[in-house]
Design a protein around this motif. Structure first.
Motif, PDB file in Angstrom:
ATOM      1  N   PHE A  18      30.939 -29.839  18.693  1.00 46.39           N
ATOM      2  CA  PHE A  18      30.392 -28.562  19.154  1.00 46.39           C
ATOM      3  C   PHE A  18      31.497 -27.702  19.766  1.00 46.39           C
ATOM      4  O   PHE A  18      31.608 -26.508  19.471  1.00 46.39           O
ATOM      5  N   SER A  40      26.924 -16.261  23.816  1.00 45.88           N
ATOM      6  CA  SER A  40      26.031 -17.237  23.205  1.00 45.88           C
ATOM      7  C   SER A  40      25.288 -17.989  24.290  1.00 45.88           C
ATOM      8  O   SER A  40      25.790 -18.159  25.403  1.00 45.88           O
ATOM      9  N   HIS A  42      23.387 -21.663  24.846  1.00 50.54           N
ATOM     10  CA  HIS A  42      23.304 -22.999  24.258  1.00 50.54           C
ATOM     11  C   HIS A  42      22.083 -23.718  24.814  1.00 50.54           C
ATOM     12  O   HIS A  42      21.987 -23.966  26.011  1.00 50.54           O
ATOM     13  N   THR A  49      22.172 -22.867  19.306  1.00 51.33           N
ATOM     14  CA  THR A  49      22.643 -21.737  20.099  1.00 51.33           C
ATOM     15  C   THR A  49      21.977 -20.469  19.582  1.00 51.33           C
ATOM     16  O   THR A  49      21.583 -20.376  18.416  1.00 51.33           O
TER      17      THR A  49
END
Length: 114
Positions: A18, A40, A42, A49
């Motif tokens: 990741f 983003s 998560h 995401t």
């Protein structure tokens, strides 16, 4: 330029994989003219995401994902809304809102005619 929200599925990615995907994504942004990675979010439990990008078009978002070797699921054009963008009407003062809440409370506690 349009703002896009991209859903990326990272099911079965290790933490290292990741983090490597995130680094590749960052490194590849300049390779797509006009692309900007805004932020983003998560969701660790869902292994996905939600990413916000600014781009010329949806195809540029997909091109970036392909170059970076990262997942690219649903892409949606979105508009940004922040609290400071919302103006309360002048008549909606604190006293007016308080009066509306009292009315709502009274209606909720009134006996049901049925």
């Amino acid at each position: 330029m349009t703002l896009y929200m991209i859903e990326r599925d990272f099911t079965d990615f290790s933490q290292d994989a990741f983090e490597a995907a995130a680094m590749r994504s960052k490194m590849c942004v300049p390779w797509v003219d006009g692309l900007e990675w805004i932020r983003s979010f998560h969701d660790v439990d869902a292994e996905r995401t939600l990413c916000i990008y600014r781009a010329n078009n949806e195809e540029d978002v997909r091109t970036h994902a392909h170059i970076a070797g990262i997942p690219c699921g649903t892409i949606l054009p979105v508009d940004e809304i922040t609290p400071d963008m919302i103006d309360a009407p002048a008549e909606r003062t604190e006293a007016t809102i308080e009066a509306q809440l009292v009315t709502i409370d009274a209606a909720a506690s009134a006996p049901n005619p049925d």
